[in-house]
Design a protein around this motif. Structure first.
Motif, PDB file in Angstrom:
ATOM      1  N   SER A   1       0.827  -1.204   0.000  1.00 25.44           N
ATOM      2  CA  SER A   1       0.000   0.000   0.000  1.00 25.44           C
ATOM      3  C   SER A   1       0.864   1.257   0.000  1.00 25.44           C
ATOM      4  O   SER A   1       0.512   2.274  -0.608  1.00 25.44           O
ATOM      5  N   HIS A   2       2.017   1.172   0.680  1.00 26.58           N
ATOM      6  CA  HIS A   2       2.971   2.286   0.690  1.00 26.58           C
ATOM      7  C   HIS A   2       3.437   2.579  -0.736  1.00 26.58           C
ATOM      8  O   HIS A   2       3.455   3.737  -1.179  1.00 26.58           O
ATOM      9  N   ARG A   3       3.786   1.532  -1.483  1.00 25.63           N
ATOM     10  CA  ARG A   3       4.233   1.707  -2.866  1.00 25.63           C
ATOM     11  C   ARG A   3       3.108   2.266  -3.738  1.00 25.63           C
ATOM     12  O   ARG A   3       3.338   3.089  -4.617  1.00 25.63           O
ATOM     13  N   GLN A   4       1.887   1.821  -3.483  1.00 22.43           N
ATOM     14  CA  GLN A   4       0.748   2.313  -4.259  1.00 22.43           C
ATOM     15  C   GLN A   4       0.513   3.793  -4.000  1.00 22.43           C
ATOM     16  O   GLN A   4       0.238   4.568  -4.932  1.00 22.43           O
ATOM     17  N   ALA A   5       0.612   4.211  -2.735  1.00 21.25           N
ATOM     18  CA  ALA A   5       0.428   5.621  -2.393  1.00 21.25           C
ATOM     19  C   ALA A   5       1.492   6.480  -3.075  1.00 21.25           C
ATOM     20  O   ALA A   5       1.187   7.551  -3.617  1.00 21.25           O
ATOM     21  N   LEU A   6       2.741   6.011  -3.085  1.00 26.48           N
ATOM     22  CA  LEU A   6       3.809   6.756  -3.741  1.00 26.48           C
ATOM     23  C   LEU A   6       3.560   6.831  -5.246  1.00 26.48           C
ATOM     24  O   LEU A   6       3.729   7.898  -5.866  1.00 26.48           O
ATOM     25  N   SER A   7       3.137   5.730  -5.849  1.00 32.14           N
ATOM     26  CA  SER A   7       2.846   5.724  -7.288  1.00 32.14           C
ATOM     27  C   SER A   7       1.752   6.730  -7.621  1.00 32.14           C
ATOM     28  O   SER A   7       1.821   7.426  -8.641  1.00 32.14           O
ATOM     29  N   ALA A   8       0.739   6.822  -6.766  1.00 31.36           N
ATOM     30  CA  ALA A   8      -0.362   7.762  -6.990  1.00 31.36           C
ATOM     31  C   ALA A   8       0.147   9.206  -6.958  1.00 31.36           C
ATOM     32  O   ALA A   8      -0.226  10.029  -7.802  1.00 31.36           O
ATOM     33  N   LEU A   9       1.016   9.515  -5.995  1.00 31.02           N
ATOM     34  CA  LEU A   9       1.517  10.884  -5.877  1.00 31.02           C
ATOM     35  C   LEU A   9       2.470  11.231  -7.018  1.00 31.02           C
ATOM     36  O   LEU A   9       2.440  12.351  -7.543  1.00 31.02           O
ATOM     37  N   LEU A  10       3.293  10.281  -7.430  1.00 32.55           N
ATOM     38  CA  LEU A  10       4.184  10.536  -8.560  1.00 32.55           C
ATOM     39  C   LEU A  10       3.387  10.737  -9.846  1.00 32.55           C
ATOM     40  O   LEU A  10       3.736  11.568 -10.692  1.00 32.55           O
ATOM     41  N   PHE A  11       2.301   9.975 -10.004  1.00 31.78           N
ATOM     42  CA  PHE A  11       1.433  10.148 -11.169  1.00 31.78           C
ATOM     43  C   PHE A  11       0.809  11.541 -11.145  1.00 31.78           C
ATOM     44  O   PHE A  11       0.720  12.214 -12.181  1.00 31.78           O
ATOM     45  N   LEU A  12       0.390  11.984  -9.974  1.00 31.85           N
ATOM     46  CA  LEU A  12      -0.202  13.308  -9.840  1.00 31.85           C
ATOM     47  C   LEU A  12       0.780  14.388 -10.287  1.00 31.85           C
ATOM     48  O   LEU A  12       0.434  15.273 -11.087  1.00 31.85           O
ATOM     49  N   TYR A  13       2.020  14.309  -9.774  1.00 28.89           N
ATOM     50  CA  TYR A  13       2.990  15.359 -10.073  1.00 28.89           C
ATOM     51  C   TYR A  13       3.442  15.308 -11.534  1.00 28.89           C
ATOM     52  O   TYR A  13       3.541  16.349 -12.187  1.00 28.89           O
TER      53      TYR A  13
END
Length: 330
Positions: free
Chosen positions: A74-86
């Protein structure tokens, strides 16, 4: 820089959804990315992500890991979501974005049922979920792949099933077990009755992949595209808002599986995905070569499939426990 406040469900999240859909990501990915971006905005006090940077992202991820005790996946998924946003939504590609570390995935030995346990499990299941359980174990398909099967994807003459847009958006072929042909034809007949009712009632057709839906807007009403495991009632499409026939909900199968595990007195942490693990292990056990199993499972890398050989190696190992040696001497 002036502080900019956001509503947690404001325009930024709409833009995020638009970019996700443009790239044809799944609804599950969309829901997960929106969830984590909304959580990040709320955690920051509703500040716009443009005002935040690597330090804030790292503190947010630390908050999830330490205070919320989030799992590494879930930690990796949260990071992927934020990187996609930026990167994709805000159009930023800053140095800190490649410097944030991802927690390493820890190898886990999959839960595998014996053939006897699988037999007991499938014996106590009933109805459509019993057929779906047999199909998942007999082919190695993932739950979502089985639920999304269309009438056109089953070839009874060649005894193959085409798995469309599996993980990684790839198609593949799996075998159609001979023992399921009669039951599957009966299930398709029940699905046909629902399709006829939908057409008679003037209901919208089933959901199609985006490109096909735009090119052939009436194709979703055709029998070939209908679900093999349709839901018993109509529901609202979460993206378009259209009321139509969806496939069986995955939670129905998950609940049926848990009930069956208890009824079969199986004392393992077994889920629907355990049927896929068991398929792979039993296929290798029966002599199927690992490359074939890799293809049937749809693994991009054979190393992913190798985990099942490790399970088999321990089962067939000639290594004897020193305790057994000691007991044989006494």
């Amino acid at each position: 820089m002036n502080r900019t406040s956001l509503r947690p469900g404001g325009r930024l999240l709409d833009q995020l959804r638009e970019h996700i859909r443009y790239r044809h990501y799944s609804l599950r990915t969309e829901e997960a990315y929106v969830h984590w971006v909304r959580a990040f905005i709320r955690w920051s006090g509703l500040r716009h992500p443009r005002e935040l940077g690597g330090a804030e992202v790292e503190r947010f991820l630390q908050h999830l890991a330490v205070e919320k005790k989030l799992a590494a996946s879930s930690h990796r998924q949260a990071l992927s979501a934020l990187l996609f946003l930026y990167r994709e939504v805000l159009g930023l590609n800053l140095p800190w974005m490649s410097q944030i570390g991802r927690p390493a995935a820890k190898p886990r030995v999959p839960t595998v049922l014996s053939q006897g346990e699988v037999g007991r499990l499938l014996h106590v299941m009933e109805g459509e979920t019993a057929l779906l359980g047999r199909l998942l174990y007999g082919t190695g398909m993932r739950l979502t792949e089985g639920l999304r099967l269309r009438v056109k994807d089953v070839d009874f003459e060649r005894r193959v099933i085409i798995v469309r847009a599996g993980k990684g958006d790839k198609d593949r072929l799996v075998m159609l077990p001979q023992s399921l042909c009669t039951s599957l034809k009966q299930q398709i007949a029940r699905a046909h009755a629902l399709w006829v009712a939908d057409r008679t009632g003037g209901n919208h057709g089933v959901e199609l992949p985006d490109a096909l839906g735009r090119k052939y807007p009436r194709a979703g009403e055709s029998w070939a595209w209908f679900w093999i495991f349709p839901a018993s009632t109509l529901s609202t499409d979460p993206r378009s808002g259209v009321i139509r026939r969806h496939h069986m909900h995955e939670k129905r199968m998950q609940r049926a599986m848990q009930t069956a595990v208890q009824a079969a007195q199986i004392h393992k942490q077994a889920s629907v995905h355990t049927l896929r693990h068991s398929f792979a292990t039993h296929a290798l056990q029966s002599g199927t070569d690992i490359r074939t199993v890799q293809s049937l499972l749809g693994h991009a890398d054979v190393a992913t499939t190798m985990i099942y050989t490790h399970v088999l190696a321990l089962q067939s190992s000639s290594v004897v426990s020193p305790l057994d040696t000691l007991c044989s001497l006494s």
